[in-house]
Scaffold this motif. Structure first.
Motif, short mmCIF file in Angstrom:
data_model
loop_
_atom_site.label_atom_id
_atom_site.label_comp_id
_atom_site.label_asym_id
_atom_site.label_seq_id
_atom_site.Cartn_x
_atom_site.Cartn_y
_atom_site.Cartn_z
N TYR A 1 -7.43 -1.78 -0.21
CA TYR A 1 -7.18 -3.21 0.02
C TYR A 1 -8.14 -3.71 1.09
N THR B 1 -1.57 1.65 -5.06
CA THR B 1 -2.73 0.95 -4.51
C THR B 1 -3.71 1.97 -3.95
N TYR C 1 0.81 -1.22 0.00
CA TYR C 1 0.00 0.00 0.00
C TYR C 1 0.85 1.27 0.00
N LEU D 1 -5.82 -1.44 -7.61
CA LEU D 1 -4.78 -0.54 -8.11
C LEU D 1 -5.39 0.65 -8.83
N ILE E 1 -6.44 -6.57 -3.62
CA ILE E 1 -5.73 -5.33 -3.91
C ILE E 1 -6.44 -4.62 -5.06
N GLY F 1 4.10 0.56 -2.81
CA GLY F 1 3.63 0.32 -4.16
C GLY F 1 4.43 -0.67 -4.97
#
Length: 565
Positions: free
Chosen positions: A457, A454, A446, A477, A475, A449
Motif C-alpha cells: 500500500y 494486501t 493490511y 491485492l 491498495i 485483510g
C-alpha cells in the motif's frame, strides 16, 4: 485551521508517504490514562491522559505559571467581553506584542466566510524588533509603547485598532506592563538612554546563561543584563538583541532566543517566560539535545493541574503553531545550509558540467542541496515518487484507490474540546485523532485483510483549504484476491442509500457527508460542473481497461435531502 507548509502539502503526488505533520510525545511516564487509540471490537476508543510528562533524564519540563485572574477570565469565561476578546484575539495580540511579524500572509481562503479561519503564509517568517523610540514624526508601535504612560499607550493602540474594546485593551495592557519582565527591561533600557551623555549609544540585551535551562521559569531581574557593546552595532551572540535609541532599522529576533515566543505572544506568555533555546537538553550531561519540535509538542498538550492559555487561544493558537513549525523548519534549513559538505552536496553542484561545457564560472552560483531526509524537499519528493512507481511496476495493477477525510465532528475530537470551542480551535487534536484513525484503517486493510490479502500500500497525507487532513491510499491485492468481476465490485462499493432502519449510523453519515447538493455555485452553462445527476445504470460493468461503472439503482430506497446540509 492552521495550514502548515501549505505549498508542500498541496503539491504532494499520490504515492508519497508523509507522516511528520504530527509528532507524538516520546518517553512518557507510566500513568493511569492512555494517549493512544486502543482497539476494541467494532469500535475505536480514544482516551486522553492529563498526567503525562516528557522525561528529560532526571529532569522534567516545568509547566507554565498560573496566569493572572483577569487574563484567565478573558480566555475561559463565557461573558460578552470574553467572547469579543476571542473573536479578535489575534488583533489584540498584534496591538500588544513587542515584535512585529514579518511574513506574507495569504488570506484568500478566509474571504467569503462559510468556514473556520485559516492562517496561511508563504515564504520565510521573521520576528522584527525596532528601536526604542520611533523615528521623527511617526507614532510609537510595538515595544515602543511600553515606555509610555498607560493612557498614552492606549490612545496610540486604539488609533490603530479602533474596532477593539478600549476597556479590554487597557486591562490587557496593564497586565503586560505589570507582569511581563521585558516591559520592565525596556523601561529600564529607556532610563539608561536618558542618562547617557553619548549621542549614539546602543544597549545589548543578553540572557544569563547560568540560569536554569529548562524553560518556563518565573523571570527575575538578574537574568537579563543590559550592557553597552563595543561598537554598538553587533551582538556578541546571535540570540542577543541590540537596542538602538532612535533608529529606523529593524533587527531580527533569532528563532533560538528565549525571547522569541514571549515578545511576539505576550497574551500567551504574560510573565515573559523563557521559551525554547539551543541550550535545552534531555539529559544532565548534555548528551542529547531537546529539539524545538519536541519542546513545542510537549507544551501544547493538556497537563494535569495546569491551565493552558495556549489551548484556549483559538485562532491565535493556530498562528502560534504555524509560527513554531516554521521556526523549527527554518532551523533545519539553516543546519543543512551550513553542513553541505557532510551531505556531499558537491556531487550535485554541476561544477564539472559547467567546465565541460565551457560555461563562464562567474555565471555559476552556489546551490544548496536538501537531502531526502528533509520532508517536502525535491529529493524527498523524488524518492517517494520512485518508490511508489516501483511498487506499481512490480505489482502491475492498483486495485483500490481510497480517500479518507478527517471529520471534525468525530466524538474523539468533540469530547476533548473545552466549553465553547470548536475543532478549528484545536488543529493539533484533529491531526492526532486523524493519525490514529489512519493507523487503524491501514491495520484493517493490511493486517486484517478486509478487502482481501494486501501485498502493498502507498498513501499520502494532504490538507484541504480549511486545514483538515485527508489521506489518499493505493491498495495492491494478491493476484487471487484482485477485484475483477462486477459481483466483486458490488461487494466492495455500491451507489444507493443505506437502509435507515437496519443501518441508521451509516445512513446518517451518507446523508450528512456524501450528498452533492448542486446549485448556482457549481453550475456551468446550466449544467453541474461535477457531472451530476449521473445517468441510470442498472448493472455494474467493468470495461477492458479495468475501470468500473457502478450500478446506480435510482429508484431504490429514495430519500429526501435538505439542500442546506
Amino acid at each position: 485551521m492552521c495550514q502548515l507548509l501549505s505549498n508542500h502539502m498541496s503539491s504532494l503526488l499520490p504515492g508519497m508517504i508523509l507522516e511528520e505533520w504530527i509528532m507524538p510525545a516520546q518517553n512518557v511516564e507510566p500513568c493511569t490514562g492512555s494517549t493512544s487509540m486502543s482497539r476494541r471490537p467494532a469500535a475505536l476508543i480514544y482516551t486522553h491522559c492529563l498526567g503525562c510528562a516528557v522525561v528529560m533524564g532526571p529532569y522534567k519540563l516545568p509547566g507554565p505559571p498560573p496566569p493572572p485572574n483577569p487574563l484567565r477570565h478573558f480566555f475561559s469565561a463565557l461573558t460578552p467581553e470574553a467572547w469579543q476578546f476571542h473573536e479578535n484575539i489575534c488583533q489584540y495580540n498584534v496591538a500588544l506584542s513587542f515584535t512585529s511579524l514579518g511574513v506574507q500572509i495569504d488570506d484568500s481562503v478566509n474571504r467569503g466566510g462559510g468556514g473556520p479561519p485559516v492562517f496561511k503564509i508563504h515564504g520565510e517568517l521573521h520576528h522584527w524588533i525596532g528601536s526604542l523610540l520611533p523615528p521623527h514624526g511617526q507614532p510609537p508601535v510595538y515595544a515602543q509603547l511600553y515606555i509610555l504612560d498607560s493612557h498614552e499607550a492606549l490612545d496610540h493602540q486604539m488609533k490603530r485598532n479602533s474596532g477593539l474594546d478600549p476597556d479590554v485593551m487597557y486591562c490587557l495592557g496593564g497586565l503586560i506592563s505589570k507582569h511581563h519582565r521585558w516591559a520592565h527591561i525596556f523601561r529600564q533600557a529607556h532610563k539608561v538612554f536618558q542618562t547617557s551623555s553619548a549621542n549614539q549609544v546602543s544597549l545589548q540585551l543578553t540572557v544569563n546563561q547560568n540560569q536554569d535551562q529548562r524553560g518556563y521559569n518565573l523571570p527575575t531581574s538578574d537574568e537579563v543584563a543590559i550592557v553597552v557593546p563595543g561598537d554598538g552595532t553587533q551582538a556578541s551572540s546571535s540570540c542577543d538583541i541590540v537596542l538602538h535609541q532612535k533608529d529606523g532599522s529593524l533587527q531580527q529576533v533569532n528563532e533560538g532566543s528565549v525571547m522569541y515566543e514571549c515578545l511576539q505572544y505576550p497574551l500567551f506568555f504574560i510573565y515573559g517566560e523563557d521559551g525554547f533555546h539551543y541550550d535545552l537538553t534531555m539529559s544532565p550531561d548534555a548528551s542529547k539535545w531537546l529539539s524545538q519540535v519536541n519542546y513545542v509538542v510537549y507544551h501544547i498538550q493538556q497537563h494535569k493541574h495546569e491551565f493552558s492559555l495556549l489551548l484556549c487561544g483559538g485562532c491565535l493558537f493556530q498562528q502560534y503553531l504555524v509560527d513554531m513549525w516554521v521556526a523549527a523548519d527554518q532551523n533545519r534549513l539553516n543546519y543543512l545550509c551550513y553542513h553541505q559538505s557532510e551531505i556531499h552536496a558537491t556531487l550535485y553542484q554541476g561544477l564539472t558540467d559547467a567546465i565541460d561545457n565551457n560555461i563562464d564560472l562567474h555565471d555559476v552560483r552556489q546551490r544548496l542541496i536538501l537531502p531526502s531526509s528533509y520532508t517536502g524537499g525535491p529529493q524527498y519528493m523524488k524518492q517517494c515518487l520512485q518508490d511508489a512507481l516501483t511498487l506499481a511496476h512490480f505489482h502491475r495493477k492498483i486495485d483500490l484507490f481510497i480517500t479518507v477525510t478527517c471529520n471534525p465532528n468525530w466524538s474523539e475530537i468533540t469530547h476533548e474540546l473545552l466549553l465553547g470551542q470548536t475543532a478549528a480551535d484545536h488543529p493539533d487534536l484533529c491531526a492526532r485523532v486523524f493519525n490514529m484513525k489512519k493507523q487503524a484503517i491501514i491495520e484493517d486493510i493490511y493486517k486484517h485483510g478486509i478487502f482481501g490479502r494486501t501485498v502493498a500500500y502507498v498513501y499520502t497525507i494532504e490538507f484541504q483549504k480549511r486545514g483538515l487532513p485527508h489521506m489518499h491510499i493505493l491498495i495492491f491485492l494478491q493476484p487471487e484476491d484482485k477485484i475483477q468481476t462486477p459481483e466483486q465490485v458490488d461487494s466492495v462499493v455500491w451507489v444507493h442509500w443505506p437502509d435507515p432502519q437496519t443501518q441508521p449510523t451509516l445512513f446518517e453519515t451518507v446523508k450528512r457527508c456524501m450528498i452533492h447538493t448542486y446549485g448556482d455555485q457549481c453550475l456551468e452553462s446550466g449544467k453541474c460542473s461535477k457531472g451530476y445527476l449521473k445517468s441510470f445504470q442498472p448493472h455494474t460493468n467493468v470495461n477492458d481497461e479495468g475501470w468500473s461503472i457502478l450500478r446506480d439503482q435510482r429508484d431504490h430506497n429514495q430519500q429526501p435531502v435538505d439542500r442546506s446540509i
